[in-house]
Design an enzyme around this catalytic site. Structure first.
Site, PDB file in Angstrom:
ATOM      1  N   GLU A 251     -73.906   4.215 -78.230  1.00  0.00           N
ATOM      2  CA  GLU A 251     -75.265   3.085 -78.135  1.00  0.00           C
ATOM      3  C   GLU A 251     -76.073   3.952 -79.287  1.00  0.00           C
ATOM      4  OE1 GLU A 251     -75.449   3.770 -73.731  1.00  0.00           O
ATOM      5  OE2 GLU A 251     -75.384   1.467 -73.640  1.00  0.00           O
TER       6      GLU A 251
ATOM      7  N   GLU B  69     -68.052   4.045 -68.939  1.00  0.00           N
ATOM      8  CA  GLU B  69     -69.091   3.958 -67.725  1.00  0.00           C
ATOM      9  C   GLU B  69     -68.622   3.679 -67.003  1.00  0.00           C
ATOM     10  OE1 GLU B  69     -70.266   3.261 -71.698  1.00  0.00           O
ATOM     11  OE2 GLU B  69     -72.004   3.947 -71.415  1.00  0.00           O
TER      12      GLU B  69
HETATM   13  C1  3H9 Z   1     -73.833   7.376 -70.424  1.00  0.00           C
HETATM   14  O1  3H9 Z   1     -73.382   7.574 -71.191  1.00  0.00           O
HETATM   15  C2  3H9 Z   1     -74.708   6.075 -69.113  1.00  0.00           C
HETATM   16  C3  3H9 Z   1     -75.138   5.509 -71.413  1.00  0.00           C
HETATM   17  O2  3H9 Z   1     -74.776   3.584 -71.164  1.00  0.00           O
HETATM   18  C4  3H9 Z   1     -77.016   5.571 -70.886  1.00  0.00           C
HETATM   19  C5  3H9 Z   1     -77.652   4.794 -70.045  1.00  0.00           C
HETATM   20  C6  3H9 Z   1     -78.824   4.914 -70.199  1.00  0.00           C
HETATM   21  N1  3H9 Z   1     -72.446  14.751 -68.976  1.00  0.00           N
HETATM   22  O3  3H9 Z   1     -63.821  16.997 -70.200  1.00  0.00           O
HETATM   23  P1  3H9 Z   1     -64.238  18.176 -70.598  1.00  0.00           P
HETATM   24  C7  3H9 Z   1     -69.447  18.000 -69.267  1.00  0.00           C
HETATM   25  S1  3H9 Z   1     -72.229   7.811 -68.869  1.00  0.00           S
HETATM   26  C8  3H9 Z   1     -72.336  15.880 -68.657  1.00  0.00           C
HETATM   27  O4  3H9 Z   1     -63.188  19.276 -69.380  1.00  0.00           O
HETATM   28  P2  3H9 Z   1     -62.665  17.920 -72.479  1.00  0.00           P
HETATM   29  C9  3H9 Z   1     -67.708  17.984 -68.250  1.00  0.00           C
HETATM   30  O5  3H9 Z   1     -68.168  18.261 -67.095  1.00  0.00           O
HETATM   31  C10 3H9 Z   1     -71.304   9.216 -69.944  1.00  0.00           C
HETATM   32  N2  3H9 Z   1     -71.299  16.574 -68.399  1.00  0.00           N
HETATM   33  O6  3H9 Z   1     -64.307  18.615 -71.922  1.00  0.00           O
HETATM   34  C11 3H9 Z   1     -67.814  19.634 -68.406  1.00  0.00           C
HETATM   35  O7  3H9 Z   1     -68.427  21.246 -68.374  1.00  0.00           O
HETATM   36  P3  3H9 Z   1     -67.973  22.635 -67.353  1.00  0.00           P
HETATM   37  C12 3H9 Z   1     -70.550   8.342 -70.812  1.00  0.00           C
HETATM   38  C13 3H9 Z   1     -70.464  16.537 -68.864  1.00  0.00           C
HETATM   39  O8  3H9 Z   1     -63.537  18.245 -74.159  1.00  0.00           O
HETATM   40  C14 3H9 Z   1     -67.619  20.245 -70.078  1.00  0.00           C
HETATM   41  O9  3H9 Z   1     -68.381  18.952 -70.042  1.00  0.00           O
HETATM   42  N3  3H9 Z   1     -69.717   8.884 -71.114  1.00  0.00           N
HETATM   43  C15 3H9 Z   1     -70.394  15.240 -69.706  1.00  0.00           C
HETATM   44  O10 3H9 Z   1     -62.154  17.447 -72.012  1.00  0.00           O
HETATM   45  C16 3H9 Z   1     -66.176  19.685 -70.835  1.00  0.00           C
HETATM   46  O11 3H9 Z   1     -65.754  18.327 -70.395  1.00  0.00           O
HETATM   47  C17 3H9 Z   1     -68.241   9.620 -70.451  1.00  0.00           C
HETATM   48  O12 3H9 Z   1     -68.257   8.906 -69.331  1.00  0.00           O
HETATM   49  C18 3H9 Z   1     -71.143  15.152 -69.686  1.00  0.00           C
HETATM   50  N4  3H9 Z   1     -71.429  13.112 -70.519  1.00  0.00           N
HETATM   51  O13 3H9 Z   1     -63.245  16.654 -72.841  1.00  0.00           O
HETATM   52  C19 3H9 Z   1     -67.551  10.673 -71.404  1.00  0.00           C
HETATM   53  N5  3H9 Z   1     -69.277  15.048 -69.868  1.00  0.00           N
HETATM   54  O14 3H9 Z   1     -66.963  23.065 -68.784  1.00  0.00           O
HETATM   55  C20 3H9 Z   1     -67.690  11.598 -70.306  1.00  0.00           C
HETATM   56  C21 3H9 Z   1     -68.691  16.023 -70.137  1.00  0.00           C
HETATM   57  O15 3H9 Z   1     -69.041  22.579 -66.647  1.00  0.00           O
HETATM   58  N6  3H9 Z   1     -67.110  12.785 -70.955  1.00  0.00           N
HETATM   59  N7  3H9 Z   1     -69.312  16.718 -69.763  1.00  0.00           N
HETATM   60  O16 3H9 Z   1     -66.347  21.798 -66.308  1.00  0.00           O
HETATM   61  C22 3H9 Z   1     -65.717  12.626 -71.207  1.00  0.00           C
HETATM   62  O17 3H9 Z   1     -64.572  11.774 -71.156  1.00  0.00           O
HETATM   63  C23 3H9 Z   1     -64.419  14.198 -71.961  1.00  0.00           C
HETATM   64  O18 3H9 Z   1     -65.651  15.054 -71.391  1.00  0.00           O
HETATM   65  C24 3H9 Z   1     -64.695  14.269 -73.277  1.00  0.00           C
HETATM   66  C25 3H9 Z   1     -64.225  16.000 -73.809  1.00  0.00           C
HETATM   67  C26 3H9 Z   1     -64.021  13.294 -73.865  1.00  0.00           C
HETATM   68  C27 3H9 Z   1     -65.928  13.828 -73.759  1.00  0.00           C
END
Ligand code: 3H9
Length: 710
Positions: free
Chosen positions: A110, A130
Site C-alpha cells: 500500500e 491480509e
Molecule cells: C497489513 O499490512 C495491514 C495493512 O493493510 C494496513 C492496515 C492499516 N508484523 O516469517 P518470518 C515477524 S497486515 C510484525 O519468520 P521469513 C515474525 O513474527 C500485514 N511482525 O520470516 C518473525 O518474528 P520472530 C500484512 C512480523 O523470512 C520475524 O518477523 N503482511 C511481521 O520466513 C520474521 O518473520 C503480512 O501478512 C509483521 N507484519 O518471512 C506479512 N511480519 O522472529 C507477514 C513478520 O520473533 N509476514 N514478522 O518469530 C510474512 O509473510 C513473513 O514474515 C515474510 C518473511 C514473508 C515477510
C-alpha cells in the site's frame, strides 16, 4: 528522522531508508519517520526526486501485526494512521520512487502504491496477504491496486492473499521497472530519469477500473470461487466488496467502505484466531532448551528407505526443495512401483498447473533409486518409511547404524511407534529422531518432529530448520503413543462413532463437523485413510484398554465385513466409480441392529451436541498431553491440528477455540458428558486446575522448564 527511518541525499535525490528489522514492519515509529522525511523533502527546494527503500533483507512486510491487538476501533478506522501518510506521499512536491526488494506485503505494498514510481529487484514479491490474517487491506490497497493492476487481478490478490513475483508485477503495471544489480543505485538513476516527469497519482488513475458490465462477471466468479475455496472465511468476501467499491465510488468514498470492512474484520474472532496462528507458526520453532545459535548439521543430501506411498511422497518433498535424495527399497518391483507413483503424482501436478514440466524434470533427476544400503552411506539424513512394525523398523535402523556416516541424522517416519525403542537398535541414539510426515507427504504442511530421550539438540535444531526449508511447519512433540496428533485424533473419532451408535446418522455427524469448518467429517476421513489401519492398531493394543471404558463397536464390525473405506468402495459410506461418497442404508440398518444388541440408549444428537462432543474430546486429550509435557504449549497443538488434521485456521486450533468458548464452560460441559456418557469423559486434571484458577490453556506451559519436557 528517527532511529527507524533515515533521510540522506545524493545530490538532488533524497533517499529515505526504513530500518526496522527484521521485516521493516510499519510500526507507528516507522510511519512517523516517513512522515517527517516527506515534510523535510517538501521544505528542501534542492531535492528534485526521492527514493524510498528498505534496509536489510526486505522492503516492508506490512503493518506491524503485533499492534493490531492494541488497536481501538477509532484508530483502525483511520487505517492505523497510514491513510493520511500515504496521501501526503502521493501529494509530495517531488516524485517519489519506491525501490522494492524481498517483500512488499500488505501495508508495504500500500505504501509502495502511493509512491509515484515503483522499481524492484527481480526476486522481489508483492502482495496483499491480509485475508490470511482474517482482515483486508486497510490503507487503500483495495482502492489503489485495481487502478494499477486492473480489477480481476486486484480481486484475485486481495481475496486470495497470494503474492506475485516482480516479473508478473511488471507485466501487471504494479511495478514500472526491474533493477538488475544494485537496487539503490538503479533506483537513484531511475529517479534522475524521471525527476522532471510528473505522473498521475495512483488514486487519480481510472483507466483500468473497467465498466460495470465488464466487472460484474469478475465479482460474481470471485465470490463463487471464494465461497468454495476459502469456505467459512469472512475476510475474502469483504475484500471483494472493497475492490468492488473501487469500481463504483470515487477514491475517497471507496476508502471509507474499505475502512468500515477493515474494522469489522479486525475486531472479529476470525482475525484474532488467524493472527494467533500466524505467530503460533513461528512460536513452535522456538524450543526453550535449544538456543537459537545451536550449531546445525548439514543436510545437503538425503535418502528415504521404503518406496511406498509415504516414502515416495517424502522423496518428492526433498526433491522439491532441491535436495538430492536416494530412494531405497528391498526389491526392484517395489522400487519401480514407487517411482512410477512419483512420476504419476508429478504428472498430475503439471496437469493441474501447480508445477511446470521443466521444474518436474529437474526434480525427477534429483530422485535416484537404489536397492543397496551401501549406496546411502554418505548421505546427511535418512528418513525411514517402511511398513509400521517395530521388528522391521529396528532391523532397518541397525542397517543404517552399520552403513551411515557418523554425523548422519537417522529419522523414522513412524506415526505410532516408540522412537526410543527404534533408537535402541543403533549405537547412536543421539542421532535418532522421529519425523512424522502426513499423507500425502508432498502436500500436507505438518511435520511432527518426535524427540527421543537421547536425541541430540543439534539434530532437533536441524530438523526444525529443515522443516522450513521443505515448506513444512515442524512441531516438536514428545514420544508418547500416537504422539500429539494421532493421540488426540483417537478420542475425537471414537466420539464420532459413539454418536452414530447412539442414533445420529453417519452423514449428520460428518456434516456437523464439516459445517464447523473441518476439512472433512471424521467418518469420511476414516474411509479415506482406510478403516483397516486403525483396526489393526486397535487389535494390537487391545490388551492396554482400561476395563470399564466404553469402546466403539461399529468400525471393527465394518472391517470384519471387509468394508475398509474408499479402497474397497465401501466403509461408512458406499463409493461410486468416481470415489464419491454415497450414504449407505445398509450401514445405517446394521448400526441400529448392533446398537440394539449392545443395549445402547438411542437419541438424535443435535448438530451442536455432535460438535461439542467431538471437539471437546480433542480438547480433553490435548489438555492431558499438555500436562504430561508431550506438547510444549497449547499453540503447538493448535498448529498441529490446523496443518495436519484439517482444523479450521479461522478458529485458531482446538486449544485456542476452547479458550475462546471459555475454559470454565468447556470444563463444565465435559463434566456433564462424564456423568451422562461414562468414564471416557473423565476431565483432564489440568482443565480442572485451570478452571479453578480462572486461567487459560494458552497461559499454561509457555514458561515450563525444558527439563519437564518428556
Ligand atoms: C497489513 O499490512 C495491514 C495493512 O493493510 C494496513 C492496515 C492499516 N508484523 O516469517 P518470518 C515477524 S497486515 C510484525 O519468520 P521469513 C515474525 O513474527 C500485514 N511482525 O520470516 C518473525 O518474528 P520472530 C500484512 C512480523 O523470512 C520475524 O518477523 N503482511 C511481521 O520466513 C520474521 O518473520 C503480512 O501478512 C509483521 N507484519 O518471512 C506479512 N511480519 O522472529 C507477514 C513478520 O520473533 N509476514 N514478522 O518469530 C510474512 O509473510 C513473513 O514474515 C515474510 C518473511 C514473508 C515477510
Amino acid at each position: 528522522m528517527n532511529e527507524l527511518v533515515q533521510l540522506t541525499k545524493e545530490k538532488e535525490i533524497a533517499i529515505i531508508t526504513i530500518n526496522n528489522p527484521p521485516v521493516n514492519a510499519l510500526s507507528p515509529g516507522v510511519a512517523q519517520g516517513i512522515s517527517d522525511a516527506i515534510a523535510s523533502i517538501e521544505n528542501d527546494k534542492q531535492v528534485k526526486a526521492a527514493v524510498l527503500i528498505g534496509a536489510g533483507r526486505t522492503f516492508v512486510a506490512g503493518a506491524d501485526i503485533k499492534e493490531f491487538g492494541k488497536m481501538t476501533s477509532g484508530k483502525a478506522q483511520r487505517g492505523a494512521g497510514l491513510l493520511p501518510l500515504l496521501l501526503s506521499i502521493e501529494d509530495c512536491r517531488v516524485p517519489v520512487v519506491v525501490a522494492i526488494h524481498g517483500t512488499a506485503f500488505g501495508g508495504g505494498l500500500e505504501l509502495a502504491m502511493a509512491c509515484h514510481y515503483r522499481v524492484a529487484s527481480p526476486t522481489a514479491q508483492v502482495g496483499q496477504p491480509e485475508v490470511k490474517l482474517g482482515i483486508i487491506p486497510g490503507a487503500a490497497g483495495t482502492q489503489r491496486l485495481p487502478r494499477l493492476a486492473g480489477v480481476a487481478k486486484a480481486v484475485e490478490m486481495c481475496a486470495g492473499g497470494n503474492p506475485v513475483g516482480a516479473d508478473v508485477a511488471l507485466e501487471l503495471g504494479i511495478v514500472d521497472r526491474l533493477i538488475h544489480g544494485d537496487l539503490l543505485e538503479g533506483a537513484v538513476a531511475f529517479a534522475r530519469e524521471i525527476e522532471d516527469k510528473p505522473i498521475a497519482k495512483t488514486r487519480d488513475r481510472t483507466a483500468k477500473l473497467g465498466t460495470s458490465a465488464q466487472n460484474a462477471p469478475i465479482f460474481a466468479l470471485a465470490r463463487d470461487t471464494t465461497r468454495k475455496k476459502q469456505r467459512g472465511l469472512k475476510a475474502p468476501l469483504a475484500a471483494i466488496d472493497a475492490v468492488e467499491a473501487a469500481t463504483t465510488l470515487p477514491f475517497d468514498e471507496g476508502c471509507k467502505v474499505e475502512q468500515k470492512l477493515f474494522t469489522e474484520c479486525l475486531f472479529s474472532d476470525q482475525s484474532r484466531s488467524l493472527i494467533h496462528v500466524f505467530f503460533g507458526e513461528r512460536e513452535v520453532a522456538k524450543i526453550p532448551d535449544i538456543p537459537k545459535d545451536t550449531p546445525l548439521l548439514p543436510v545437503q543430501t538425503a535418502a528415504v528407505v521404503g518406496a511406498g506411498t509415504m516414502g515416495g511422497g517424502i522423496a518428492m518433498v526433498f526433491a522439491n526443495a532441491g535436495v538430492p535424495v536416494l530412494l531405497k527399497d528391498a526389491d526392484q518391483p517395489a522400487l519401480d512401483r514407487g517411482l512410477s507413483t512419483i512420476q504419476k503424482n508429478y504428472a498430475n501436478s503439471v496437469q493441474r498447473g501447480r508445477f511446470s514440466q521443466s521444474f518436474v524434470d529437474e526434480r525427477l533427476k534429483l530422485i535416484r533409486p537404489t536397492l543397496s544400503y551401501d549406496d546411502i552411506a554418505g548421505v546427511d539424513m535418512v528418513v525411514e518409511a517402511v511398513f509400521e512394525g517395530m521388528a522391521l523398523k529396528k532391523q532397518v535402523f541397525s542397517e543404517l547404524d552399520r552403513v551411515c556416516q557418523p554425523r548422519a541424522i537417522l529419522a523414522s517416519n513412524t506415526s505410532t511407534l516408540n522412537v526410543d525403542e527404534i533408537a535402541s537398535a543403533t549405537g547412536r541414539p543421539q542421532s535418532v529422531i522421529g519425523t512424522h510426515f502426513f499423507s500425502p507427504a508432498n502436500v500436507m504442511r505438518l511435520l511432527e518432529i518426535v524427540r527421543g530421550k537421547q536425541t541430540g539438540k543439534d539434530v532437533i535444531a536441524t530438523c526444525l530448520q529443515l522443516a522450513k526449508k521443505l515448506g513444512k511447519v515442524g512441531v516438536l512433540v514428545g514420544n508418547c503413543r500416537g504422539f500429539v496428533g494421532n493421540r488426540m485424533f483417537h478420542p475425537y473419532r471414537r466420539e464420532a462413532q459413539f454418536l452414530v451408535e447412539e442414533g445420529a446418522s453417519v452423514e449428520a455427524v460428518d456434516n456437523a463437523l464439516y459445517e464447523f469448518g473441518m476439512a472433512m467429517g471424521p467418518l469420511a476421513t476414516g474411509d479415506l485413510a482406510g478403516l483397516d489401519v486403525g483396526w489393526r492398531i486397535r487389535k494390537e493394543y487391545r490388551h492396554l484398554e482400561q476395563p470399564g471404558i466404553r469402546q466403539p463397536i461399529a468400525e471393527d464390525r465394518l472391517c470384519e465385513m471387509g468394508r475398509y473405506g474408499q479402497k474397497t468402495s465401501a466403509g461408512w459410506y458406499k463409493y461410486d466409480a468416481n470415489r464419491r461418497a454415497v450414504p449407505d442404508l445398509e450401514v445405517a440398518n446394521l448400526i441400529r441392529a448392533w446398537a440394539a444388541e449392545a443395549g445402547i440408549a438411542q437419541h438424535e444428537p443435535s448438530g451442536d451436541e455432535i460438535v461439542e462432543r467431538c471437539i471437546y474430546a480433542l480438547v480433553n486429550e490435548g489438555a492431558r498431553i499438555l500436562e504430561e509435557g508431550f506438547a510444549l504449549r497449547a499453540v503447538d497443538i493448535d498448529i498441529i491440528y490446523i496443518n495436519g488434521y484439517g482444523f479450521p485456521a479461522y478458529r485458531g486450533g482446538p486449544m485456542w477455540y476452547e479458550d475462546t468458548i471459555g475454559l470454565g464452560k468447556v470444563y463444565d460441559r465435559i463434566r456433564e458428558f462424564n456423568a451422562q456418557y461414562g468414564a471416557h469423559w473423565k476431565p483432564a486434571p489440568l482443565l480442572r486446575q485451570l478452571a479453578e484458577e480462572g486461567r487459560t490453556l494458552a497461559d499454561f506451559g509457555v514458561e515450563r522448564a525444558a527439563a519437564d519436557y518428556i
